[in-house]
Design an enzyme around this catalytic site. Sequence first.
Site, PDB file in Angstrom:
ATOM      1  N   HIS A  18       0.716  -1.233   0.085  1.00  0.00           N
ATOM      2  CA  HIS A  18       0.032  -0.085  -0.060  1.00  0.00           C
ATOM      3  C   HIS A  18       0.668   1.341  -0.061  1.00  0.00           C
ATOM      4  O   HIS A  18       0.711   2.277  -0.798  1.00  0.00           O
ATOM      5  CB  HIS A  18      -0.846  -0.056   1.181  1.00  0.00           C
ATOM      6  CG  HIS A  18      -1.900   1.419   1.338  1.00  0.00           C
ATOM      7  ND1 HIS A  18      -3.059   1.140   0.723  1.00  0.00           N
ATOM      8  CD2 HIS A  18      -1.576   2.393   1.860  1.00  0.00           C
ATOM      9  CE1 HIS A  18      -3.665   2.195   0.957  1.00  0.00           C
ATOM     10  NE2 HIS A  18      -2.975   3.011   1.592  1.00  0.00           N
ATOM     11  N   GLU A  19       1.941   1.324   0.834  1.00  0.00           N
ATOM     12  CA  GLU A  19       2.691   2.424   0.848  1.00  0.00           C
ATOM     13  C   GLU A  19       3.600   2.642  -0.228  1.00  0.00           C
ATOM     14  O   GLU A  19       3.911   3.928  -0.521  1.00  0.00           O
ATOM     15  CB  GLU A  19       3.519   2.418   2.375  1.00  0.00           C
ATOM     16  CG  GLU A  19       2.674   2.452   3.520  1.00  0.00           C
ATOM     17  CD  GLU A  19       1.736   3.745   3.625  1.00  0.00           C
ATOM     18  OE1 GLU A  19       1.957   4.549   3.067  1.00  0.00           O
ATOM     19  OE2 GLU A  19       0.772   3.534   4.311  1.00  0.00           O
ATOM     20  N   HIS A  22       1.753   4.628  -2.689  1.00  0.00           N
ATOM     21  CA  HIS A  22       1.650   6.260  -2.641  1.00  0.00           C
ATOM     22  C   HIS A  22       3.419   6.561  -3.025  1.00  0.00           C
ATOM     23  O   HIS A  22       3.284   7.545  -3.617  1.00  0.00           O
ATOM     24  CB  HIS A  22       1.629   6.495  -1.274  1.00  0.00           C
ATOM     25  CG  HIS A  22       0.302   6.275  -0.560  1.00  0.00           C
ATOM     26  ND1 HIS A  22      -0.838   6.809  -1.293  1.00  0.00           N
ATOM     27  CD2 HIS A  22      -0.287   5.427   0.755  1.00  0.00           C
ATOM     28  CE1 HIS A  22      -1.991   6.173  -0.692  1.00  0.00           C
ATOM     29  NE2 HIS A  22      -1.354   5.684   0.293  1.00  0.00           N
TER      30      HIS A  22
END
Length: 362
Positions: A18-19, A22
């Site tokens: 997920h990170e 980003h």
Amino acid sequence: MIYLVSTVVVLGVLILVHELGHFSMAKLLGVRVERFSFGFPPKMIGKKIGDTEYLISWVPLGGYVKMFGESADDEEEIPPDQQPFSFSHKPVWARFLIVFCGPAANFIFAVLVFGLVFVFDGIPHLGPVIGEVLKDTPAEQAGLTAGDEIQSIDGVRVKYWDNVSETIKAGQGQPVEITYLRGDNVRTVSVKPVKVTVQNIFSEDLEIYQIGIGAGDDYIIERVNPFKAMYLGVIRVYDVTRLTLLSLVKMVEGKVSAKNVGGPIFIAQLAGQQAQAGLLNLILLTAVLSVNLGLINLFPIPILDGGHLFFFLMEMVLRRPVSLKMREMAQQGGFILIVLLMVLIFYNDLDRIFKISEILTR
């Protein structure tokens, strides 16, 4: 120990993916990433490469990305020459993409996992062999027995058990001609399905047509090329997403109990069970949880990615940022909602172990 290790690995991978979503989009769009951490503080080790400090922290349950100019409080303090590298000074479409790519990475990761499993392990299907014939049903009356291998229905070749059940249901009660193999003999019978009431996974009554047969336990492995495997990975992610959303709707309608909601302890139980069942089971569970993590983060709740995306959409429509006061109020409301949800989740997790609800009702 296997429960702890499998939980740490699963949650760590999911939040790291997920990170990374980003992080990758922020870098691509020229936003300075000040810190990328695998795990949560306190810091274990770290090394600065370029503008970014890469860390491994002591709590290995995910990670975080700290972008330059990410906080609204810092916006006015950033000098003009540094604003091109600031998250808050990027166009709204760029900020939207950076935030959106976190959940998107979870969906992409799930597609890749499912696709790779399909490539290397194949797709298991139940074979078209009858495992049981129920009493007083059209199948029994037609002379079908356990062990018969269905070869075709109405002249259409049958490869898997799914083909059998889907064809019978689609016929809407019309008689079907079933050709089957018994020993060395090929036989054909005409069977008229009857309407029966069954329950779906949400305990809702459904009326479907059946002839009274059940599948055996023989599996056939379908081998697929990488392109079809990735396509099927997309379909599987769509199915998981649809089922998750449908479950939430049924929960709001009161047709599914809120006790089904689980948190870290429940995930630990699932991860441990699947790890004991085999690495493949744990990998598939990770893919399913990745879809759920990506989906939950898209909900328009402030403090989640979906809340930020909602404000960015409003900014695109209004052609100006939403006021800081409104954002702060929404953040507070979102925080309260998340806290209440976490209370429910942890209660459910503990109730599964200690049976709290049974104790309270005695």
